[in-house]
Design an enzyme around this catalytic site. Structure first.
Site, short mmCIF file in Angstrom:
data_model
loop_
_atom_site.label_atom_id
_atom_site.label_comp_id
_atom_site.label_asym_id
_atom_site.label_seq_id
_atom_site.Cartn_x
_atom_site.Cartn_y
_atom_site.Cartn_z
N HIS A 129 4.92 21.37 -9.44
CA HIS A 129 4.55 20.71 -10.70
C HIS A 129 4.15 21.76 -11.74
O HIS A 129 4.59 21.70 -12.90
CB HIS A 129 3.40 19.75 -10.43
CG HIS A 129 2.89 19.04 -11.64
ND1 HIS A 129 3.24 17.74 -11.94
CD2 HIS A 129 2.05 19.43 -12.63
CE1 HIS A 129 2.63 17.37 -13.07
NE2 HIS A 129 1.90 18.39 -13.50
N GLU A 130 3.33 22.72 -11.34
CA GLU A 130 2.90 23.76 -12.27
C GLU A 130 4.05 24.66 -12.69
O GLU A 130 4.13 25.10 -13.84
CB GLU A 130 1.78 24.59 -11.63
CG GLU A 130 0.52 23.82 -11.32
CD GLU A 130 -0.10 23.14 -12.53
OE1 GLU A 130 0.15 23.57 -13.66
OE2 GLU A 130 -0.82 22.15 -12.34
N HIS A 133 5.81 23.05 -15.49
CA HIS A 133 5.11 23.22 -16.77
C HIS A 133 5.51 24.54 -17.42
O HIS A 133 5.66 24.63 -18.64
CB HIS A 133 3.60 23.21 -16.55
CG HIS A 133 3.00 21.83 -16.49
ND1 HIS A 133 3.35 20.82 -17.36
CD2 HIS A 133 2.05 21.30 -15.67
CE1 HIS A 133 2.64 19.73 -17.08
NE2 HIS A 133 1.86 20.00 -16.04
N GLU A 194 3.77 15.49 -18.58
CA GLU A 194 3.32 15.32 -17.21
C GLU A 194 4.40 14.65 -16.36
O GLU A 194 4.66 15.04 -15.22
CB GLU A 194 2.03 14.49 -17.17
CG GLU A 194 0.79 15.25 -17.56
CD GLU A 194 0.45 16.34 -16.55
OE1 GLU A 194 -0.05 16.02 -15.47
OE2 GLU A 194 0.71 17.52 -16.86
N ASP A 198 6.34 16.12 -13.15
CA ASP A 198 6.45 15.39 -11.88
C ASP A 198 7.90 15.32 -11.44
O ASP A 198 8.23 15.56 -10.26
CB ASP A 198 5.92 13.96 -12.04
CG ASP A 198 4.40 13.89 -12.06
OD1 ASP A 198 3.75 14.93 -11.81
OD2 ASP A 198 3.86 12.80 -12.33
#
Length: 481
Positions: A129-130, A133, A194, A198
């Site tokens: 997930h990070e 980003h 977000e 995901d």
């Protein structure tokens, strides 16, 4: 123990109800964040944060833990939407359940996240997930309104926000400093960002061979944990970014479509490093030893990891002979597990048997040549045994294959100092300080190195060139103040 339920990067402003209905945004390859900063400037923003973080937080330096986290991180990166991007993974010694990403690929993992994860796939789901980003430049896209700001000021804003995640006290001071300069402080991931993280993170997770159900499963546990909080005590993450039933349902739906029929196996190293961190974080070793003894009486699937943690706790408590017996029992069951042999070497060193430890390192260099953790621990033992030249050879090999870190530079400085090569010692100490964000100290060390290098024009030219680079970094950082 009170956990800060902040698995993903925290935001400083909440999303509006309308944002909650946005569909997952497709990756914006030509987004305006690309016009805000170049890839080099993006890296500088992240590096600025990383430097500032290290001034307030002592990161985990254990070579085994860092090697595991980096290996897991790059396994995910290789299966992400941007496999060629460079990342820096590091571990923050903090019990909160947290991970965060900075521009330029700097990703921090709190020890609390690893201790709370019940499987390697759960840990990987947060990291993927990070990574999303970073690859989608979400942080920079959230600063699109600030295109006219300089890179250093953008770095100040991002760093202040991220420092609040990694170290709240440092973050508060940084935010006050930025606000004192009349700059509006805001780091705002939208709900769409977000959701995009995901979505892409889930795909990365599956591509890397992990269980996609781990992401919704971990979401669900966090949601349940959040119910124990009330009123003003609710962690910031659950106030501004609630893990809603719909988010869990979306994750389960994607996981069902991507799930592989092949059973996913967790690596043994995940469980071993989790126990190592547990021992490192414990402040009551006798109580932890008792906990391990009780667990060993039960029939569980992680008996080896439990016994490994037990042995490390005994070692830390000074029960050296008992620790050695436990480790030897582990080695008898799995002679190829390097972590067991590194732990045995630690026991031998504690017992004053340095030659026995060096023999273990030498033997396993034949089996696991150039392994980062093995090499660093071997170098430390060589330096304690007054063998700096052999230490330099191992460290130089790590440099040749791309290894770099503050601990590597510090060991090179120590080794060259022990050999009487003062100029090289101070040069490498400068690199240690630079990597740690102590730029003024780095420049000072290079000036000392230049004094020792008088008469060697080639060495002086290299030192002078590096000093100019570091002075440029200092000037950039001073623009923030």
């Amino acid at each position: 123990m009170k956990y800060l339920i902040a698995t993903f990067i925290l935001l400083f402003s909440s999303a509006t109800p309308a944002q909650a209905n946005l569909e997952i945004a497709l990756p914006e390859m030509g987004d305006s964040a690309g016009a805000l900063v170049s890839p080099l400037e993006e890296y500088q923003v992240g590096q600025s944060f990383y430097w500032q973080l290290q001034q307030s937080v002592t990161l985990v330096e254990d070579p085994e833990v860092n090697s595991y986290i980096s290996s897991l991180g790059y396994r995910l990166v290789a299966n992400s939407d941007d496999p060629g991007r460079t990342f820096t993974f590091f571990v923050v010694p903090d019990s909160s359940v947290n991970a965060f990403a900075a521009p330029g690929g700097f990703i921090g993992i709190h020890t609390g996240l690893m201790l709370t994860s019940e499987s390697e796939s759960e840990l990987a789901s947060v990291m993927s997930h990070e990574i999303a980003h970073v690859t989608q430049r979400h942080i920079l896209r959230s600063f699109e309104r600030s295109k006219r700001m300089s890179v250093p000021m953008t770095a100040a804003m991002v760093a202040a926000a991220l420092l609040g995640i990694a170290d709240p006290s440092a973050g508060s001071a940084a935010i006050m400093a930025v606000q004192a300069g009349n700059v509006q402080m805001q780091l705002d991931y939208s709900r769409a960002h977000e959701a995009e993280a995901d979505n892409l993170g889930m795909q990365t997770l599956v591509n890397a061979g992990f269980d996609p159900q781990a992401m919704p499963r971990f979401f669900e546990r966090l949601q349940i944990a959040g119910r124990f909080y009330g009123g003003s005590q609710v962690p910031e993450f659950l106030r501004t970014h609630p893990i809603t039933g719909s988010r869990i349902a979306d994750a389960r739906g994607r996981a069902a479509k991507l799930e592989s029929p092949t059973q996913v196996r967790n690596s043994e190293q995940f469980f071993l490093m989790r126990e190592k961190l547990r021992v490192m974080a414990s402040t009551n070793m006798r109580e932890l030893i008792k906990t391990y003894e009780d667990q060993l009486k039960e029939d569980s699937s992680n008996q080896a990891a439990t016994r490994y943690g037990y042995a490390l706790a005994l070692l830390k408590n000074g029960n050296f002979t008992q620790a050695r017996d436990e480790i030897n029992a582990l080695i008898d069951s799995d002679d190829n597990q390097l972590s067991y042999h590194l732990a045995l070497a630690d026991v031998e060193i504690a017992l004053g048997r340095m030659n026995a430890a060096l023999a273990i390192y030498e033997d396993f260099q034949q089996v696991y040549p150039d392994d980062w953790a093995l090499s660093i621990k071997q170098v430390q033992a060589l330096l304690r045994s007054n063998q700096p030249r052999e230490a330099v050879n191992l460290l130089q090999r790590q440099l040749d294959i791309g290894g770099s870190s503050a601990i590597l530079y510090r060991l090179l400085a120590q080794a060259y100092g022990d050999m009487g090569q003062k100029s090289k010692s101070h040069t490498w100490l400068a690199e240690h300080y630079h990597s740690s964000g102590q730029l003024m100290q780095a420049a000072d060390q290079l000036r000392i190195a230049a004094d020792y290098a008088r008469g060697d024009e080639f060495e002086l030219a290299k030192i002078s060139s590096r000093l100019r680079q570091i002075e440029t970094d200092i000037a950039m950082m001073e623009e923030v103040r």
